[in-house]
Motif scaffolding. Structure first.
Motif, mmCIF file in Angstrom:
data_model
loop_
_atom_site.group_PDB
_atom_site.id
_atom_site.type_symbol
_atom_site.label_atom_id
_atom_site.label_comp_id
_atom_site.label_asym_id
_atom_site.label_seq_id
_atom_site.Cartn_x
_atom_site.Cartn_y
_atom_site.Cartn_z
ATOM 1 N N PHE A 12 0.831 -1.200 0.000
ATOM 2 C CA PHE A 12 0.000 0.000 0.000
ATOM 3 C C PHE A 12 0.868 1.254 0.000
ATOM 4 O O PHE A 12 0.542 2.241 -0.678
ATOM 5 N N ALA A 13 1.961 1.230 0.727
ATOM 6 C CA ALA A 13 2.878 2.381 0.736
ATOM 7 C C ALA A 13 3.400 2.651 -0.673
ATOM 8 O O ALA A 13 3.508 3.810 -1.101
ATOM 9 N N GLU A 14 3.705 1.599 -1.403
ATOM 10 C CA GLU A 14 4.168 1.760 -2.781
ATOM 11 C C GLU A 14 3.050 2.290 -3.678
ATOM 12 O O GLU A 14 3.290 3.113 -4.558
ATOM 13 N N LEU A 15 1.824 1.834 -3.443
ATOM 14 C CA LEU A 15 0.679 2.337 -4.205
ATOM 15 C C LEU A 15 0.498 3.832 -3.958
ATOM 16 O O LEU A 15 0.271 4.605 -4.894
ATOM 17 N N VAL A 16 0.611 4.244 -2.712
ATOM 18 C CA VAL A 16 0.472 5.664 -2.371
ATOM 19 C C VAL A 16 1.565 6.474 -3.064
ATOM 20 O O VAL A 16 1.296 7.541 -3.619
ATOM 21 N N LYS A 17 2.794 5.990 -3.047
ATOM 22 C CA LYS A 17 3.884 6.688 -3.730
ATOM 23 C C LYS A 17 3.580 6.829 -5.220
ATOM 24 O O LYS A 17 3.808 7.885 -5.816
ATOM 25 N N LEU A 18 3.068 5.765 -5.806
ATOM 26 C CA LEU A 18 2.748 5.779 -7.230
ATOM 27 C C LEU A 18 1.626 6.778 -7.526
ATOM 28 O O LEU A 18 1.710 7.552 -8.482
ATOM 29 N N GLN A 19 0.577 6.763 -6.709
ATOM 30 C CA GLN A 19 -0.565 7.650 -6.938
ATOM 31 C C GLN A 19 -0.228 9.118 -6.712
ATOM 32 O O GLN A 19 -0.831 9.992 -7.321
ATOM 33 N N LEU A 46 -8.834 1.906 8.408
ATOM 34 C CA LEU A 46 -8.950 3.233 7.808
ATOM 35 C C LEU A 46 -7.922 4.192 8.403
ATOM 36 O O LEU A 46 -7.298 4.973 7.683
ATOM 37 N N ASP A 47 -7.712 4.113 9.703
ATOM 38 C CA ASP A 47 -6.731 4.992 10.353
ATOM 39 C C ASP A 47 -5.319 4.740 9.831
ATOM 40 O O ASP A 47 -4.548 5.682 9.628
ATOM 41 N N GLU A 48 -4.979 3.471 9.618
ATOM 42 C CA GLU A 48 -3.648 3.153 9.067
ATOM 43 C C GLU A 48 -3.496 3.708 7.657
ATOM 44 O O GLU A 48 -2.467 4.299 7.316
ATOM 45 N N LEU A 53 -1.251 7.743 3.913
ATOM 46 C CA LEU A 53 -1.492 8.737 2.864
ATOM 47 C C LEU A 53 -1.027 10.118 3.313
ATOM 48 O O LEU A 53 -0.345 10.830 2.575
ATOM 49 N N ARG A 54 -1.361 10.493 4.536
ATOM 50 C CA ARG A 54 -0.955 11.802 5.053
ATOM 51 C C ARG A 54 0.566 11.906 5.151
ATOM 52 O O ARG A 54 1.147 12.951 4.883
ATOM 53 N N SER A 55 1.209 10.834 5.542
ATOM 54 C CA SER A 55 2.665 10.833 5.627
ATOM 55 C C SER A 55 3.279 11.074 4.249
ATOM 56 O O SER A 55 4.204 11.872 4.103
ATOM 57 N N ALA A 56 2.737 10.385 3.251
ATOM 58 C CA ALA A 56 3.266 10.545 1.893
ATOM 59 C C ALA A 56 3.010 11.954 1.354
ATOM 60 O O ALA A 56 3.880 12.545 0.705
ATOM 61 N N THR A 57 1.830 12.508 1.643
ATOM 62 C CA THR A 57 1.540 13.847 1.134
ATOM 63 C C THR A 57 2.350 14.912 1.865
ATOM 64 O O THR A 57 2.750 15.902 1.259
ATOM 65 N N ASP A 58 2.599 14.710 3.151
ATOM 66 C CA ASP A 58 3.430 15.664 3.890
ATOM 67 C C ASP A 58 4.863 15.650 3.382
ATOM 68 O O ASP A 58 5.483 16.699 3.225
ATOM 69 N N ASN A 59 5.385 14.460 3.127
ATOM 70 C CA ASN A 59 6.765 14.335 2.640
ATOM 71 C C ASN A 59 6.919 14.909 1.239
ATOM 72 O O ASN A 59 7.965 15.451 0.908
ATOM 73 N N GLY A 60 5.879 14.765 0.419
ATOM 74 C CA GLY A 60 5.960 15.235 -0.962
ATOM 75 C C GLY A 60 5.375 16.606 -1.193
ATOM 76 O O GLY A 60 5.238 17.046 -2.324
ATOM 77 N N SER A 61 4.976 17.301 -0.124
ATOM 78 C CA SER A 61 4.343 18.624 -0.227
ATOM 79 C C SER A 61 3.147 18.593 -1.168
ATOM 80 O O SER A 61 3.008 19.440 -2.057
#
Length: 144
Positions: A12-19, A46-48, A53-61
């Protein structure tokens, strides 16, 4: 935590990075789809999924529409007068705020449509402008 759960998390982490790759803005439909994939396909809570998702968006601005919407709604409420009307200049400020928070990921016209939709949800009215002939035409001209 089992190996299957760890594998689901990493996938899922990889999917989030891709999206999120190459994006500056994720609207609520895209966010919902990503979270749905995390819950249904990868077995996350859902919380996980939200946390990843929030972690990925924060890191990628990357801006999330839901987060921008909360602060933009507060701004509109603050800018409205005591009769729940928003002046054109204040509307333009809210649009500029929304666009800036979206990191340039949306156009000015799209930001106007989104702020107009928020005004309608909050039951705020446009304030008439003009010296001789006062009108709300500026607001009606924004496509819904």
């Amino acid at each position: 935590m089992t190996a299957t759960e760890m594998n689901g998390r990493s996938r899922f982490a990889e999917l989030v990075k891709l999206q999120t790759q190459g994006r500056r803005f994720i609207d609520s439909d895209q966010e919902r789809k990503i979270l749905e994939d995390g819950v249904v396909r990868y077995g996350l809570t859902l919380d996980e999924a939200v946390g990843m998702l929030r972690s990925a968006t924060d890191n990628g601005s990357i801006a999330l529409e839901g987060e921008i919407g909360v602060s933009a709604r507060q701004l509109l409420k603050t800018l409205a007068d005591r009769r729940n009307r928003v002046a054109r200049d204040d509307f333009d400020r809210a649009v500029a705020f929304y666009k800036a928070r979206a990191s340039g990921g949306i156009s000015g016209a799209d930001a106007q449509r989104r702020v107009k939709r928020m005004m309608e949800e909050l039951d705020l009215q446009p304030k008439a402008t003009g010296r001789l002939i006062r009108s709300r035409r500026w607001y009606r001209m924004i496509e819904a």
